[in-house]
Motif scaffolding. Structure first.
Motif, PDB file in Angstrom:
ATOM      1  N   LYS A 164       0.912  -1.167   0.019  1.00  0.00           N
ATOM      2  CA  LYS A 164       0.149  -0.126  -0.048  1.00  0.00           C
ATOM      3  C   LYS A 164       0.905   1.188  -0.160  1.00  0.00           C
ATOM      4  O   LYS A 164       0.604   2.138  -0.745  1.00  0.00           O
ATOM      5  CB  LYS A 164      -0.791  -0.108   1.187  1.00  0.00           C
ATOM      6  CG  LYS A 164      -1.901   1.247   1.204  1.00  0.00           C
ATOM      7  CD  LYS A 164      -2.667   1.204   2.401  1.00  0.00           C
ATOM      8  CE  LYS A 164      -3.337   2.553   2.670  1.00  0.00           C
ATOM      9  NZ  LYS A 164      -4.496   2.581   3.909  1.00  0.00           N
ATOM     10  N   ASN A 165       1.751   1.257   0.865  1.00  0.00           N
ATOM     11  CA  ASN A 165       2.988   2.166   0.744  1.00  0.00           C
ATOM     12  C   ASN A 165       3.404   2.509  -0.577  1.00  0.00           C
ATOM     13  O   ASN A 165       3.600   3.881  -0.981  1.00  0.00           O
ATOM     14  CB  ASN A 165       3.792   2.168   2.007  1.00  0.00           C
ATOM     15  CG  ASN A 165       3.538   2.304   3.348  1.00  0.00           C
ATOM     16  OD1 ASN A 165       2.148   2.953   3.591  1.00  0.00           O
ATOM     17  ND2 ASN A 165       3.967   1.562   4.272  1.00  0.00           N
ATOM     18  N   GLU A 166       3.608   1.674  -1.149  1.00  0.00           N
ATOM     19  CA  GLU A 166       4.297   1.801  -2.449  1.00  0.00           C
ATOM     20  C   GLU A 166       3.308   2.671  -3.499  1.00  0.00           C
ATOM     21  O   GLU A 166       3.722   3.506  -4.033  1.00  0.00           O
ATOM     22  CB  GLU A 166       4.689   0.686  -3.225  1.00  0.00           C
ATOM     23  CG  GLU A 166       5.367   0.739  -4.524  1.00  0.00           C
ATOM     24  CD  GLU A 166       5.811  -0.680  -5.176  1.00  0.00           C
ATOM     25  OE1 GLU A 166       6.082  -0.540  -6.266  1.00  0.00           O
ATOM     26  OE2 GLU A 166       5.786  -1.562  -4.556  1.00  0.00           O
ATOM     27  N   VAL A 167       1.978   2.097  -3.617  1.00  0.00           N
ATOM     28  CA  VAL A 167       1.018   2.633  -4.548  1.00  0.00           C
ATOM     29  C   VAL A 167       0.994   3.999  -3.870  1.00  0.00           C
ATOM     30  O   VAL A 167       0.927   5.193  -4.981  1.00  0.00           O
ATOM     31  CB  VAL A 167      -0.297   1.884  -4.137  1.00  0.00           C
ATOM     32  CG1 VAL A 167      -1.353   2.659  -4.951  1.00  0.00           C
ATOM     33  CG2 VAL A 167      -0.023   0.490  -4.431  1.00  0.00           C
ATOM     34  N   LEU A 168       0.661   4.467  -2.617  1.00  0.00           N
ATOM     35  CA  LEU A 168       0.490   5.603  -2.073  1.00  0.00           C
ATOM     36  C   LEU A 168       1.642   6.518  -2.519  1.00  0.00           C
ATOM     37  O   LEU A 168       1.351   7.876  -2.998  1.00  0.00           O
ATOM     38  CB  LEU A 168       0.290   5.861  -0.666  1.00  0.00           C
ATOM     39  CG  LEU A 168      -1.033   5.204  -0.209  1.00  0.00           C
ATOM     40  CD1 LEU A 168      -1.070   5.169   1.250  1.00  0.00           C
ATOM     41  CD2 LEU A 168      -2.285   5.849  -0.864  1.00  0.00           C
ATOM     42  N   ASP A 169       2.654   6.246  -2.424  1.00  0.00           N
ATOM     43  CA  ASP A 169       3.941   6.953  -2.688  1.00  0.00           C
ATOM     44  C   ASP A 169       3.941   7.314  -4.369  1.00  0.00           C
ATOM     45  O   ASP A 169       4.157   8.570  -4.768  1.00  0.00           O
ATOM     46  CB  ASP A 169       5.211   6.006  -2.495  1.00  0.00           C
ATOM     47  CG  ASP A 169       6.479   7.134  -2.770  1.00  0.00           C
ATOM     48  OD1 ASP A 169       6.695   8.138  -2.353  1.00  0.00           O
ATOM     49  OD2 ASP A 169       7.189   6.566  -3.695  1.00  0.00           O
ATOM     50  N   ILE A 170       3.686   6.496  -5.231  1.00  0.00           N
ATOM     51  CA  ILE A 170       3.544   6.508  -6.667  1.00  0.00           C
ATOM     52  C   ILE A 170       2.504   7.465  -6.975  1.00  0.00           C
ATOM     53  O   ILE A 170       2.867   8.461  -7.748  1.00  0.00           O
ATOM     54  CB  ILE A 170       3.581   5.478  -7.154  1.00  0.00           C
ATOM     55  CG1 ILE A 170       4.850   4.428  -7.127  1.00  0.00           C
ATOM     56  CG2 ILE A 170       3.236   5.538  -8.715  1.00  0.00           C
ATOM     57  CD1 ILE A 170       4.755   2.898  -7.728  1.00  0.00           C
TER      58      ILE A 170
END
Length: 244
Positions: free
Chosen positions: A121-127
């Protein structure tokens, strides 16, 4: 319709001031006052109210302010200033609530598919917080699901339309046989048929997630709160009371 009533006049003035300010100062005011998705870093609690005074262009504010004047003026004359303002902002808050709820659904629909495939989830939010996306996501879930997730997270809502839809519903309750016309369909239609027709259109576009760039669920939310309030007021004879 007729002359500007007091509350309508002040609402229009405030909307016009906000609109002129956005033309002068641009993006910064949109970042502060538009309604963002709660997990977006630009979200602020006051935006659930302030977005009602923001508009995306001249035609946007012109249509909303015309609707506010045309359908709100008879209501304010019948109800009094304070009662109209209570109704107007209640419908606007209802619009914001359903808009955020629908965005939450579309965001989590796409996010859940990615997380279940092993993307954090953190990767998606960061992108997506950087205004980007990963082409690999389209191999995991449908393009419409990914696009809806990104739009829900990134696209802010602006405009008084949700509150105005509540006003439209109230007008249809109070003056059901008043004849109205759509610009693209110049045929007189009674308010009691006209208003449900345009709400049905928003429901169809909203459920099918048609990419028109319009916050259809905000319209429905304002209309729904307007309907509930009018139903309750009519049932309890509350429409006969004025709040001056």
């Amino acid at each position: 319709m007729g002359r500007l009533t007091e509350a309508i006049k002040h609402l229009i003035i405030i909307n016009v001031i906000f609109f002129i300010a956005t033309q002068l100062y641009g993006d910064q005011l949109y970042l502060w006052f538009s309604l963002y998705f709660p997990e977006n870093e630009n979200f602020q609690l006051w935006q659930v109210v302030s977005h009602m005074f923001m508009h995306g262009g001249l035609m946007h504010i012109a249509f909303n302010m015309y609707g506010l004047w045309a359908f709100g003026s008879p209501l304010e004359r019948a109800w009094g200033k304070n009662k109209f303002l209570f109704f107007y902002f209640s419908a606007g808050l209802g619009a914001a609530a359903l808009h955020l709820a629908s965005n939450y659904y579309f965001f989590n629909d796409g996010l859940t598919a990615l997380v279940e495939a092993g993307v954090s989830k953190n990767e998606v939010l960061d992108i997506i917080s950087r205004g980007k996306y990963s082409p690999d996501w389209y191999n995991i879930t449908s393009q419409s699901s990914v696009d809806s997730m990104i739009a829900a997270f990134s696209t802010p809502a602006v405009g008084a339309s949700g509150a105005v839809y509540g006003v439209l519903v109230a007008f249809a309750f109070m003056y059901p046989n008043a004849e109205l016309m759509m610009i693209f369909l110049p045929i007189p239609i009674k308010a009691k048929y006209f208003v449900p027709l345009i709400i049905l259109g928003d429901l169809i576009f909203g459920v099918t997630n048609t990419g028109t760039g319009i916050a259809h669920f905000a319209h429905i939310g304002g209309a729904l709160v307007g309907f509930i309030m009018m139903w309750y007021w009519k049932k309890n004879q509350f429409n006969k009371n004025r709040w001056n």
